[in-house]
Design a protein around this motif. Structure first.
Motif, short mmCIF file in Angstrom:
data_model
loop_
_atom_site.label_atom_id
_atom_site.label_comp_id
_atom_site.label_asym_id
_atom_site.label_seq_id
_atom_site.Cartn_x
_atom_site.Cartn_y
_atom_site.Cartn_z
N ILE A 128 -39.27 -23.46 -11.69
CA ILE A 128 -40.51 -22.59 -11.77
C ILE A 128 -40.09 -21.32 -11.50
O ILE A 128 -39.80 -21.13 -10.30
CB ILE A 128 -41.69 -23.04 -11.14
CG1 ILE A 128 -42.34 -24.33 -11.46
CG2 ILE A 128 -42.92 -22.11 -11.52
CD1 ILE A 128 -42.43 -24.78 -12.59
N MET A 129 -40.10 -20.34 -12.53
CA MET A 129 -39.75 -18.93 -12.10
C MET A 129 -41.21 -18.24 -11.71
O MET A 129 -41.92 -18.24 -12.43
CB MET A 129 -39.26 -18.02 -13.34
CG MET A 129 -38.29 -18.94 -13.96
SD MET A 129 -36.49 -18.95 -12.96
CE MET A 129 -35.48 -19.83 -14.15
N GLY A 130 -41.19 -17.34 -10.54
CA GLY A 130 -42.18 -16.66 -10.32
C GLY A 130 -43.30 -17.68 -9.50
O GLY A 130 -44.36 -17.67 -9.60
N ALA A 131 -42.59 -18.54 -8.76
CA ALA A 131 -43.51 -19.68 -8.06
C ALA A 131 -44.21 -19.25 -6.93
O ALA A 131 -45.05 -19.87 -6.32
CB ALA A 131 -42.28 -20.67 -7.71
N SER A 132 -43.96 -17.85 -6.38
CA SER A 132 -44.90 -17.48 -5.28
C SER A 132 -45.98 -16.76 -5.86
O SER A 132 -46.84 -16.44 -4.96
CB SER A 132 -44.00 -16.40 -4.45
OG SER A 132 -43.58 -14.99 -5.43
N GLY A 133 -46.13 -16.74 -7.22
CA GLY A 133 -47.48 -16.00 -7.94
C GLY A 133 -48.49 -17.13 -7.86
O GLY A 133 -48.53 -18.25 -7.63
N GLY A 134 -49.77 -16.63 -8.29
CA GLY A 134 -50.84 -17.59 -8.64
C GLY A 134 -50.61 -18.84 -9.37
O GLY A 134 -50.83 -19.76 -9.01
N ILE A 135 -50.31 -18.34 -10.50
CA ILE A 135 -50.12 -19.38 -11.71
C ILE A 135 -48.72 -20.47 -11.38
O ILE A 135 -48.75 -21.62 -11.47
CB ILE A 135 -50.08 -18.93 -12.99
CG1 ILE A 135 -51.54 -18.32 -13.60
CG2 ILE A 135 -49.60 -20.15 -14.23
CD1 ILE A 135 -51.36 -17.58 -14.78
N GLY A 136 -47.60 -19.57 -10.89
CA GLY A 136 -46.37 -20.28 -10.74
C GLY A 136 -46.58 -21.24 -9.53
O GLY A 136 -46.04 -22.39 -9.80
N GLY A 169 -39.76 -14.07 -3.27
CA GLY A 169 -40.07 -14.27 -2.01
C GLY A 169 -39.21 -14.96 -0.95
O GLY A 169 -38.32 -15.55 -1.30
N PRO A 170 -39.49 -14.97 0.29
CA PRO A 170 -38.55 -15.44 1.45
C PRO A 170 -38.56 -16.97 1.17
O PRO A 170 -37.59 -17.55 1.92
CB PRO A 170 -39.29 -14.88 2.63
CG PRO A 170 -40.64 -14.95 2.30
CD PRO A 170 -40.70 -14.36 0.90
N LYS A 171 -39.48 -17.64 0.67
CA LYS A 171 -39.24 -19.29 0.64
C LYS A 171 -38.56 -19.69 -0.42
O LYS A 171 -38.33 -20.90 -0.61
CB LYS A 171 -40.87 -19.74 0.52
CG LYS A 171 -41.89 -19.38 1.51
CD LYS A 171 -43.09 -20.24 1.35
CE LYS A 171 -43.75 -19.87 2.91
NZ LYS A 171 -45.02 -20.36 2.86
N SER A 172 -38.04 -18.82 -1.39
CA SER A 172 -37.28 -19.44 -2.38
C SER A 172 -35.66 -19.43 -2.17
O SER A 172 -35.22 -19.01 -1.10
CB SER A 172 -37.14 -18.10 -3.62
OG SER A 172 -36.09 -18.44 -4.49
#
Length: 234
Positions: free
Chosen positions: A8-16, A38-41
């Motif tokens: 998942i790309m953009g996994a720190s966003g709402g839908i991701g 983000g730092p969790k990636s």
């Protein structure tokens, strides 16, 4: 439990984030990799940097990961300083370039680097978040120049990719998805115009999109689908 992997790309966003959560709760994918700035990636992914996209692929190779699903949940509609243009008087070079970079060029570069990593002898899905307003035939209101044009460009890129990649994997599925209006930061300034019952929370939006993906077949490659499974014409 399946041994398939989803990225998942953009996994720190709402839908991701909601999409990654939903996939982890199902048993279709044994591994869900969350990539973002983000730092969790596990490795930083920045759509404005092809180098970061290539490094993300290198990291996946080191982990012996061949993704069966790649889902791009990134996008930009406003940046805190500028938003969608209401008329041509508001056209701005820098803002249009930012729209194209995030909404079209970034996903194209992800495809360039990630599609060769995906299996070529089984069904694979590459999906990118688009928008109904990127449909030229559906445009009856005008405005939103940069966002509309960038999403229209993304839709064409998806079509191109599907044609090329079918030659390498006849069971590949490459599509663009319209999630509807979702209660995230992207849509926040425009939610007052959303009809009752048409503003979805991230969790519902993710589940709706997963239902669409689950129903796709290789014959659907290159198309654009809305959250309810309706095909959107370019």
């Amino acid at each position: 439990m399946s041994n398939k992997t989803a990225v998942i790309m953009g996994a720190s966003g709402g839908i991701g984030s909601a999409m990654a959560d939903a996939l982890e709760q199902e048993d279709q994918y044994s591994c869900v990799v969350r990539l973002s700035r983000g730092p969790k990636s596990p490795v930083k992914l920045d759509l404005s940097s092809e180098e970061s996209i290539a490094l993300a692929v290198d990291w996946l190779k080191e982990q012996n990961i061949q993704p069966n699903l790649v889902f791009i949940a990134t996008g930009i509609l406003h940046n805190g300083r500028q938003g969608p243009e209401k008329s041509m008087r508001e056209l701005n070079t820098d803002w249009m370039q930012e729209n194209y970079q995030v909404n079209a060029i970034g996903p194209a570069l992800i495809a360039k680097h990630f599609l060769p990593l995906m299996p070529k002898d089984e069904i694979t899905i590459f999906a990118a978040m688009s928008a109904r307003v990127g449909s030229i035939s559906d445009n009856r209101l005008g405005g939103w120049y940069g966002y509309r044009a960038a999403k229209a460009a993304l839709n064409m890129i998806i079509r191109n990719l599907s044609i090329e990649w079918t030659r390498k994997n006849k069971r590949s599925i490459i599509v663009a998805l319209h999630p509807g209006t979702v209660d995230t930061g992207l849509s926040k300034p425009f939610q007052s115009n959303v009809p009752p019952g048409k503003l979805f929370n991230s969790e519902r939006a993710a589940l709706q999109l997963l239902d669409v993906l689950d129903g796709l077949k290789p014959a659907d490659t290159g198309k654009i689908f809305a959250w309810d499974g309706e095909e959107i014409k370019p």
